[in-house]
Motif scaffolding. Structure first.
Motif, PDB file in Angstrom:
ATOM      1  N   LEU A   1       0.833  -1.196   0.000  1.00 22.52           N
ATOM      2  CA  LEU A   1       0.000   0.000   0.000  1.00 22.52           C
ATOM      3  C   LEU A   1       0.873   1.253   0.000  1.00 22.52           C
ATOM      4  O   LEU A   1       0.579   2.228  -0.713  1.00 22.52           O
ATOM      5  N   ALA A   2       1.937   1.258   0.793  1.00 21.69           N
ATOM      6  CA  ALA A   2       2.846   2.401   0.812  1.00 21.69           C
ATOM      7  C   ALA A   2       3.437   2.655  -0.572  1.00 21.69           C
ATOM      8  O   ALA A   2       3.554   3.806  -1.026  1.00 21.69           O
ATOM      9  N   GLY A   3       3.817   1.582  -1.270  1.00 24.17           N
ATOM     10  CA  GLY A   3       4.358   1.734  -2.617  1.00 24.17           C
ATOM     11  C   GLY A   3       3.352   2.335  -3.580  1.00 24.17           C
ATOM     12  O   GLY A   3       3.696   3.179  -4.417  1.00 24.17           O
ATOM     13  N   LEU A   4       2.091   1.907  -3.495  1.00 25.10           N
ATOM     14  CA  LEU A   4       1.054   2.467  -4.365  1.00 25.10           C
ATOM     15  C   LEU A   4       0.854   3.951  -4.076  1.00 25.10           C
ATOM     16  O   LEU A   4       0.758   4.771  -5.021  1.00 25.10           O
ATOM     17  N   MET A   5       0.810   4.342  -2.813  1.00 24.13           N
ATOM     18  CA  MET A   5       0.620   5.754  -2.470  1.00 24.13           C
ATOM     19  C   MET A   5       1.785   6.604  -2.967  1.00 24.13           C
ATOM     20  O   MET A   5       1.596   7.712  -3.482  1.00 24.13           O
TER      21      MET A   5
ATOM     22  N   ASP B   1     -16.562  21.904  -0.957  1.00 23.98           N
ATOM     23  CA  ASP B   1     -15.597  22.969  -1.270  1.00 23.98           C
ATOM     24  C   ASP B   1     -14.322  22.398  -1.876  1.00 23.98           C
ATOM     25  O   ASP B   1     -13.722  23.012  -2.768  1.00 23.98           O
ATOM     26  N   LEU B   2     -13.889  21.235  -1.422  1.00 24.43           N
ATOM     27  CA  LEU B   2     -12.734  20.577  -2.046  1.00 24.43           C
ATOM     28  C   LEU B   2     -13.008  20.284  -3.516  1.00 24.43           C
ATOM     29  O   LEU B   2     -12.109  20.417  -4.359  1.00 24.43           O
ATOM     30  N   LEU B   3     -14.233  19.908  -3.834  1.00 23.47           N
ATOM     31  CA  LEU B   3     -14.603  19.636  -5.225  1.00 23.47           C
ATOM     32  C   LEU B   3     -14.687  20.922  -6.041  1.00 23.47           C
ATOM     33  O   LEU B   3     -14.128  21.000  -7.148  1.00 23.47           O
ATOM     34  N   ARG B   4     -15.378  21.923  -5.525  1.00 20.31           N
ATOM     35  CA  ARG B   4     -15.574  23.162  -6.282  1.00 20.31           C
ATOM     36  C   ARG B   4     -14.256  23.827  -6.649  1.00 20.31           C
ATOM     37  O   ARG B   4     -14.093  24.361  -7.753  1.00 20.31           O
ATOM     38  N   ARG B   5     -13.307  23.795  -5.729  1.00 22.34           N
ATOM     39  CA  ARG B   5     -12.041  24.497  -5.962  1.00 22.34           C
ATOM     40  C   ARG B   5     -11.002  23.621  -6.654  1.00 22.34           C
ATOM     41  O   ARG B   5      -9.872  24.051  -6.858  1.00 22.34           O
ATOM     42  N   GLY B   6     -11.379  22.394  -6.982  1.00 24.53           N
ATOM     43  CA  GLY B   6     -10.486  21.525  -7.743  1.00 24.53           C
ATOM     44  C   GLY B   6      -9.373  20.910  -6.929  1.00 24.53           C
ATOM     45  O   GLY B   6      -8.381  20.448  -7.508  1.00 24.53           O
ATOM     46  N   ALA B   7      -9.518  20.862  -5.600  1.00 27.38           N
ATOM     47  CA  ALA B   7      -8.449  20.304  -4.767  1.00 27.38           C
ATOM     48  C   ALA B   7      -8.512  18.776  -4.716  1.00 27.38           C
ATOM     49  O   ALA B   7      -7.470  18.117  -4.670  1.00 27.38           O
ATOM     50  N   LEU B   8      -9.703  18.207  -4.709  1.00 29.19           N
ATOM     51  CA  LEU B   8      -9.847  16.745  -4.666  1.00 29.19           C
ATOM     52  C   LEU B   8      -9.865  16.222  -6.086  1.00 29.19           C
ATOM     53  O   LEU B   8     -10.747  16.542  -6.875  1.00 29.19           O
ATOM     54  N   ARG B   9      -8.877  15.370  -6.422  1.00 31.24           N
ATOM     55  CA  ARG B   9      -8.724  14.907  -7.799  1.00 31.24           C
ATOM     56  C   ARG B   9      -9.161  13.461  -7.998  1.00 31.24           C
ATOM     57  O   ARG B   9      -9.528  13.068  -9.093  1.00 31.24           O
ATOM     58  N   ALA B  10      -9.106  12.628  -6.951  1.00 32.14           N
ATOM     59  CA  ALA B  10      -9.477  11.223  -7.124  1.00 32.14           C
ATOM     60  C   ALA B  10      -9.825  10.604  -5.774  1.00 32.14           C
ATOM     61  O   ALA B  10      -9.240  10.960  -4.746  1.00 32.14           O
ATOM     62  N   VAL B  11     -10.772   9.668  -5.814  1.00 40.44           N
ATOM     63  CA  VAL B  11     -11.091   8.819  -4.672  1.00 40.44           C
ATOM     64  C   VAL B  11     -11.041   7.376  -5.172  1.00 40.44           C
ATOM     65  O   VAL B  11     -11.747   7.017  -6.120  1.00 40.44           O
ATOM     66  N   VAL B  12     -10.193   6.582  -4.535  1.00 40.46           N
ATOM     67  CA  VAL B  12      -9.983   5.194  -4.957  1.00 40.46           C
ATOM     68  C   VAL B  12     -10.397   4.275  -3.808  1.00 40.46           C
ATOM     69  O   VAL B  12      -9.850   4.384  -2.704  1.00 40.46           O
TER      70      VAL B  12
ATOM     71  N   GLU C   1      -1.653  -1.906 -11.120  1.00 41.82           N
ATOM     72  CA  GLU C   1      -1.773  -1.664 -12.556  1.00 41.82           C
ATOM     73  C   GLU C   1      -3.069  -0.924 -12.886  1.00 41.82           C
ATOM     74  O   GLU C   1      -3.065   0.040 -13.657  1.00 41.82           O
ATOM     75  N   ALA C   2      -4.182  -1.358 -12.290  1.00 40.41           N
ATOM     76  CA  ALA C   2      -5.467  -0.743 -12.598  1.00 40.41           C
ATOM     77  C   ALA C   2      -5.550   0.693 -12.085  1.00 40.41           C
ATOM     78  O   ALA C   2      -5.966   1.610 -12.809  1.00 40.41           O
ATOM     79  N   VAL C   3      -5.141   0.907 -10.837  1.00 40.07           N
ATOM     80  CA  VAL C   3      -5.269   2.232 -10.230  1.00 40.07           C
ATOM     81  C   VAL C   3      -4.305   3.231 -10.867  1.00 40.07           C
ATOM     82  O   VAL C   3      -4.698   4.356 -11.227  1.00 40.07           O
ATOM     83  N   LEU C   4      -3.045   2.852 -11.033  1.00 37.54           N
ATOM     84  CA  LEU C   4      -2.077   3.787 -11.596  1.00 37.54           C
ATOM     85  C   LEU C   4      -2.393   4.116 -13.047  1.00 37.54           C
ATOM     86  O   LEU C   4      -2.246   5.269 -13.488  1.00 37.54           O
ATOM     87  N   ASP C   5      -2.829   3.131 -13.816  1.00 39.36           N
ATOM     88  CA  ASP C   5      -3.171   3.402 -15.213  1.00 39.36           C
ATOM     89  C   ASP C   5      -4.346   4.370 -15.298  1.00 39.36           C
ATOM     90  O   ASP C   5      -4.324   5.323 -16.101  1.00 39.36           O
TER      91      ASP C   5
ATOM     92  N   ASP D   1      -5.079  12.140 -14.905  1.00 40.51           N
ATOM     93  CA  ASP D   1      -4.234  13.286 -14.569  1.00 40.51           C
ATOM     94  C   ASP D   1      -3.682  13.957 -15.831  1.00 40.51           C
ATOM     95  O   ASP D   1      -3.537  15.176 -15.887  1.00 40.51           O
ATOM     96  N   ARG D   2      -3.385  13.140 -16.832  1.00 35.51           N
ATOM     97  CA  ARG D   2      -2.832  13.681 -18.075  1.00 35.51           C
ATOM     98  C   ARG D   2      -3.883  14.420 -18.892  1.00 35.51           C
ATOM     99  O   ARG D   2      -3.630  15.523 -19.412  1.00 35.51           O
TER     100      ARG D   2
END
Length: 519
Positions: free
Chosen positions: A31-35, A183-194, A248-252, A258-259
């Motif tokens: 898990l640490a490696g994925l983060m 507010d995290l969503l509106r201001r674009g701070a939260l980018r992903a929830v996995v 593989e699934a999460v990082l891809d 993100d790109r």
């Protein structure tokens, strides 16, 4: 020499944490490696709740890198600093202290923050920190300590910097936190929830979440948030998740989102969701509620895999089936002298401990349900100063409520968990008692009946009154080997039952959502 020093330190650290339980963050290496991979290469990295340093250890090295850490326990802060010094050439700035109340790095603007914060804290500083400048997205409620850590992380990264936090799933949907999530969503701070598969980290029965955040340089014109669910990569029993599949699934999915700022829908796994779609009365960010069902081919493929594993388990069950009893040898021998658990405890042949009502909140807790069902430690206890009872390999754990004749021998995979309520732990002296012999005889139905008391609504077992025969050590091992075989057979039956339920559930789901044809 460096490799030997690192290996020796890791071994001693593991022994120290087993022998001296502390409030430390237990973050598995996978898990640490994925983060760390989610934040990518970073020159300055902060972990504000570093525990033993697992997250910073997983960071990809790069020239000029600097690592910053803080931990409330001075002993753990020193251990983390030493551990990181042995594993990296980067300067390590580790400090001890309560991060939310006494931040050791107030001027830091790091490239990345990695954090596995403590969950469900009530005494996190709500009354003292009402006007703290870190609450840019709203003042967290007393019950929302995790959202305080989220905002602390965002306050310590530079503009455009990334933070990845391990979060309990309730943080994505509790009503008390919906304004901050919005507010995290509106201001674009939260980018992903996995959503991670169950078993990724303690508590192992809960599918924890990863939140990926980025301090916004400017608000995006048409923001979208990545929601991903890696639950399909959950492992069976004690094997843990399929980490290669998760990575593989999460990082891809994350790198594509993100790109490009969005992701083409991946049924059952991930999709980019417009922020406006999430800004309803609940602001519920749980990925499973927003993802389409898996593609038909994927659903059929998973069912075929479950069917194959069920067949393998049933074959194993047949191989483990105990042989029939030989009538010529079934006659009971002469009456054997008996002893009780209480007598064995008084003579020092075993140590007897009972589970508590509190302890160290970050350690997995073995519950009576886990013992009865044969599952991994899944519980939590209120955080307190009460000394926790930790399980060790060879311990025998017995539930005292419910009336079932159950006794579980602790193996290495389960060792280190806190003993929960309504459980009694028996730690036999290896020179006097075989643990499987002890556990087997404690499971006898008649034995439980004579040692139980009955109330109007519950049955309570007096473990001290449980009996077992006085036998020499060699004879104990013979019985113990047979009891161990019965335990393996029982576990195989449970596994077959779980796979059968999974197959039936998958067939119902597939037929009703159209991913499986009726013929």
């Amino acid at each position: 020499a460096d490799l030997g020093a690192r290996q020796t330190f890791e071994f001693l650290l593991g022994r120290h944490l087993d022998a001296h339980p502390r409030q430390y963050t237990l973050t598995p290496a996978d898990l640490a490696g994925l983060m760390a991979d989610l934040v990518g290469p970073a020159r300055t990295v902060l972990d504000p709740a570093c525990g033993t340093g697992a997250l910073l250890r997983a960071v990809t090295p790069r020239p000029g890198q600097r690592l910053y850490a803080q931990e409330s326990s001075p002993e753990l802060a020193a251990l983390a600093a030493l551990r990181l010094a042995l594993h990296t050439r980067a300067p390590v700035h580790a400090a001890a202290g309560d991060t939310l109340r006494a931040d050791a790095h107030p001027e830091l603007r790091a490239d990345a923050v990695l954090c596995h914060p403590p969950f469900n804290e009530r005494n996190w500083g709500h009354d003292e920190l009402a006007y703290d400048p870190r609450w840019e997205y709203g003042f967290p409620a007393r019950t929302e300590s995790e959202l305080a850590w989220v905002q602390h992380a965002l306050a310590r990264v530079r503009d455009g910097g990334t933070a990845v936090l391990l979060m309990p799933p309730a943080a994505a949907s509790r009503r008390s936190g919906r304004r901050i999530r919005a507010d995290l969503l509106r201001r674009g701070a939260l980018r992903a929830v996995v959503a991670l598969p169950a078993g990724a980290a303690p508590p192992y029965n809960i599918p924890l979440h990863l939140w990926v955040l980025r301090r916004p340089e400017q608000a995006p014109a048409h923001p979208e948030v990545l929601l991903a669910d890696a639950g399909q990569f959950a492992g069976e029993g004690r094997d843990g998740p399929d980490w290669q599949g998760v990575r593989e699934a999460v990082l891809d999915a994350w790198r594509a989102h993100d790109r490009d700022g969005r992701l083409d829908e991946r049924p059952g796994l991930a999709r980019s969701v417009p922020v406006v779609e999430l800004l309803d009365d609940d602001v519920d960010l749980a990925p499973a509620r927003r993802l389409p069902p898996p593609a038909a081919a994927d659903g059929a493929g998973r069912l075929a895999d479950v069917h194959e594993r069920l067949g393998e388990t049933l074959r194993l069950t047949a191989e483990l089936t105990p042989p029939p009893v030989d009538p010529a040898r079934s006659a009971a021998p002469g009456r054997r002298p008996l002893t009780t658990v209480g007598e064995l405890a008084r003579t020092g042949a075993l140590v007897m401990r009972t589970g508590g009502n509190g302890g160290h909140a970050r350690l997995p807790v073995l519950t009576d349900h886990d013992v009865l069902s044969g599952t991994d430690p899944s519980g939590t206890l209120p955080e307190s100063d009460e000394e926790a009872v930790l399980t060790e390999p060879g311990d025998v754990v017995v539930p005292v409520l419910g009336g079932g004749s159950v006794a579980r021998v602790i193996d290495r995979a389960t060792a280190g968990a806190v003993l929960g309520r309504n459980l009694v732990l028996l730690r036999p002296d290896p020179a006097a008692l075989d643990p499987w012999f002890l556990a087997g005889f404690l499971r006898g139905t008649a034995n439980h009946r004579q040692a139980s008391s009955y109330a109007s609504t519950a049955t309570r077992l007096d473990v001290r009154r449980l009996q077992l025969p006085r036998l020499p050590r060699d004879e104990q091992r013979r019985y113990g080997a047979r009891f161990r075989d019965l335990d393996a057979f029982e576990r195989a039956l449970r596994q077959a039952g779980r796979l059968g339920e999974q197959l039936v559930r998958g067939m119902y789901d597939g037929l009703t959502d159209g991913t499986v044809a009726p013929d």
